[in-house]
Structures are given as structure tokens and as C-alpha cells.
Design a protein around this motif. Structure first.
Motif, short mmCIF file in Angstrom:
data_model
loop_
_atom_site.label_atom_id
_atom_site.label_comp_id
_atom_site.label_asym_id
_atom_site.label_seq_id
_atom_site.Cartn_x
_atom_site.Cartn_y
_atom_site.Cartn_z
N ALA A 24 -4.44 14.21 4.45
CA ALA A 24 -4.02 13.26 3.43
C ALA A 24 -2.87 12.41 3.97
O ALA A 24 -2.19 12.79 4.91
CB ALA A 24 -3.56 14.02 2.18
N GLU A 25 -2.67 11.26 3.35
CA GLU A 25 -1.59 10.37 3.78
C GLU A 25 -0.27 10.88 3.23
O GLU A 25 0.12 10.59 2.11
CB GLU A 25 -1.87 8.94 3.29
CG GLU A 25 -3.07 8.30 3.94
CD GLU A 25 -2.88 8.12 5.43
OE1 GLU A 25 -1.75 7.86 5.87
OE2 GLU A 25 -3.88 8.27 6.17
N TYR A 189 -2.27 18.26 2.01
CA TYR A 189 -2.21 17.62 0.70
C TYR A 189 -0.95 18.03 -0.04
O TYR A 189 -0.52 19.19 0.02
CB TYR A 189 -3.43 17.99 -0.14
CG TYR A 189 -4.72 17.43 0.41
CD1 TYR A 189 -5.05 16.09 0.22
CD2 TYR A 189 -5.61 18.23 1.12
CE1 TYR A 189 -6.23 15.57 0.72
CE2 TYR A 189 -6.80 17.72 1.63
CZ TYR A 189 -7.10 16.39 1.42
OH TYR A 189 -8.26 15.86 1.93
N ILE A 199 -2.58 12.67 -5.03
CA ILE A 199 -3.14 11.69 -4.10
C ILE A 199 -2.44 10.36 -4.35
O ILE A 199 -2.40 9.88 -5.47
CB ILE A 199 -4.67 11.51 -4.31
CG1 ILE A 199 -5.40 12.83 -4.04
CG2 ILE A 199 -5.19 10.40 -3.40
CD1 ILE A 199 -5.33 13.31 -2.59
N ASP A 200 -1.86 9.79 -3.29
CA ASP A 200 -1.11 8.53 -3.40
C ASP A 200 -0.02 8.61 -4.47
O ASP A 200 0.20 7.66 -5.23
CB ASP A 200 -2.05 7.36 -3.71
CG ASP A 200 -3.06 7.12 -2.59
OD1 ASP A 200 -2.69 7.34 -1.41
OD2 ASP A 200 -4.20 6.73 -2.89
N GLY A 201 0.62 9.77 -4.56
CA GLY A 201 1.74 9.94 -5.47
C GLY A 201 1.37 10.22 -6.90
O GLY A 201 2.25 10.36 -7.76
N LYS A 202 0.08 10.33 -7.20
CA LYS A 202 -0.37 10.59 -8.57
C LYS A 202 -1.20 11.86 -8.63
O LYS A 202 -1.92 12.19 -7.68
CB LYS A 202 -1.18 9.41 -9.10
CG LYS A 202 -0.41 8.10 -9.16
CD LYS A 202 -1.29 6.98 -9.69
CE LYS A 202 -0.53 5.66 -9.77
NZ LYS A 202 -1.38 4.56 -10.26
N LYS A 204 -4.21 14.05 -9.22
CA LYS A 204 -5.64 13.77 -9.19
C LYS A 204 -6.35 14.60 -10.25
O LYS A 204 -6.18 15.82 -10.31
CB LYS A 204 -6.21 14.10 -7.82
CG LYS A 204 -7.68 13.74 -7.65
CD LYS A 204 -7.91 12.25 -7.67
CE LYS A 204 -9.37 11.89 -7.42
NZ LYS A 204 -9.60 10.44 -7.48
#
Length: 244
Positions: A24-25, A189, A199-202, A204
Motif C-alpha cells: 500500500a502507499e 497497510y 486506504i489513502d487516509g480513509k 475502507k
């Protein structure tokens, strides 16, 4: 992805037909890593899709593998289940998970005892730290069989604090069955204070009606999480294989 076997702790997992998925980023910092991991080694981990509960087919006996495919021997898991020196799984009451054959296991499930299997739920071991290097004292399973998941991600409707909103959230459990919280999981993650996938700060979430070739399953081995159509497509060729 799970098909429950041996009560509520052994499961069907898939045979890997792909390389380790991309991480994950996230930004790696030592203070956010789970115990036992460093920024230099995490990205080189080769996770085993057959982690968690596996079955020795000739005797229909349960074993537990860690996230890298090693049999866990002489190990105690969340909720009190354990393995002996040979890796055979025993439930908290001391009962062996060896049924002898598939037929005997099916007979067990159809028996009065088998029909009285309790519903899985969250449990907390209050004598343990609430968060020890990203590993909490929460586990998910039953009193009879202990933790139902190890080295796995699981999509669940209820949070550890008991809240429900009609959506499913992904939670990650370590090799001993304890929930990761406020950390970065071994496969890269981020999870929040409730252990929910970010995911992307939110956070999921997934609708209960969501379904793809993989979304119909509820759990996945660490390293093989599916959370959207893209990751589902990455795993489309994987096939179930819980036996060895």
C-alpha cells in the motif's frame, strides 16, 4: 477467504499463482511497524497464501502456519488453542483437532455437539497490553475453539468496541490471532485504532452485497488482501487448496 473447517479455526486458503502483491502507499517509519519488523526487511517478505489453518488430508488433522508458511509448533494462540511439538492443533479444552477422516469430521458437524457451535465474536484479554508495538489484546473467535483467524485479514461487520453500521470493515490478525491496531501491517497497510483498514487516509468499507470473484470471501492471508475490483483482478487465478 475462508471455508470453515474444524469448528471455527481451520479454513480454506488459496494456492498462490502470482508474485507478492504491491504494498500500500504508506510511509515506513519504525514507530509504526508491528513488533519484529524493520523498514529494511518488510518489503522483501514473501508471504504464504496458505497461512493460518491448514489440513493434513490423510488424517484430517488441523495445523497452523505462520504468514511465511512455517508450521507453528509448541505455540499458544489467542483464546487458548495451542499446537504441540508436532504442530497438531488442540482446542482450549484440550480436544485434538484430528478427526481421522473427512467423513468423521462431517459426522461431527452433524452431531448435537457440532450443531451447538457458538457464534464468533470479539474477545479481549485484559491482562495483556491494549497495544504492544501495534498488536492489541483483541481477538475474534469463540470460547470453545479460541481465535478463528491467524495471519489473516477478515472482513467483519462488528468493530472490537461493539459498534455496527451495516458495513463491513477489514481487520488484520497476527500469527497468534491478535488484532493489529494503530500500526502498519506486515503486508504494508495502515490500520486505525480499531484495527480497520485505511486506504489513502480513509477507512475502507464494503457493502454486505458487494461481490466479485473474490469479494464473496470474508478473509484473506496476509499479503493477499482484496479490497476493491483492482486487487480482486490481481487474484482471479488463485485456487483453493487447504490440504497438504
Amino acid at each position: 477467504m475462508k471455508k470453515k473447517l474444524f469448528g471455527l479455526i481451520l479454513s480454506t486458503v488459496l494456492t498462490v499463482t502470482m508474485v507478492t502483491p504491491a504494498f500500500a502507499e504508506i510511509i515506513w517509519t519504525p514507530d509504526k511497524l508491528p513488533a519484529g519488523f524493520t523498514t529494511n526487511e518488510v518489503e522483501n517478505k514473501k508471504f504464504d497464501l496458505n497461512s493460518g489453518g491448514v489440513i493434513e488430508k490423510s488424517t484430517y488433522t488441523g495445523y497452523i502456519k505462520d504468514m511465511y508458511g512455517n508450521f507453528m509448533k509448541n505455540t499458544t494462540f489467542a483464546g487458548g488453542s495451542r499446537t504441540d511439538e508436532n504442530g497438531i492443533l488442540f482446542y482450549p479444552d484440550g480436544t485434538s483437532s484430528s478427526f481421522g477422516s473427512e467423513q468423521k469430521y462431517l459426522e461431527y458437524l452433524n452431531s448435537t455437539i457440532g450443531q451447538q457451535i457458538e457464534k464468533e465474536s470479539w474477545h479481549q484479554e485484559t491482562l495483556k497490553s491494549l497495544n504492544n508495538n501495534g498488536i492489541s489484546n483483541y481477538w475474534y473467535g469463540t470460547d470453545k475453539y479460541g481465535s478463528g483467524y491467524s495471519s489473516n485479514w477478515v472482513w467483519l461487520m462488528q468493530a472490537p468496541n461493539g459498534t455496527e453500521d451495516g458495513l463491513k470493515y477489514a481487520y488484520c490478525f497476527n500469527e497468534y490471532g491478535y488484532l493489529y491496531t494503530n500500526t502498519i501491517t506486515p503486508d504494508g497497510y495502515m490500520v486505525n485504532e480499531l484495527g480497520q483498514l485505511m486506504i489513502d487516509g480513509k477507512v475502507k468499507t464494503k457493502e454486505t452485497t458487494d461481490f466479485t470473484a473474490w469479494h464473496g470471501y470474508s478473509s484473506y492471508a496476509i499479503g493477499y488482501l482484496v479490497y476493491d475490483p483492482v486487487t480482486s483482478e490481481q487474484h482471479k487465478l488463485d485456487k483453493p487448496n487447504p490440504f497438504f
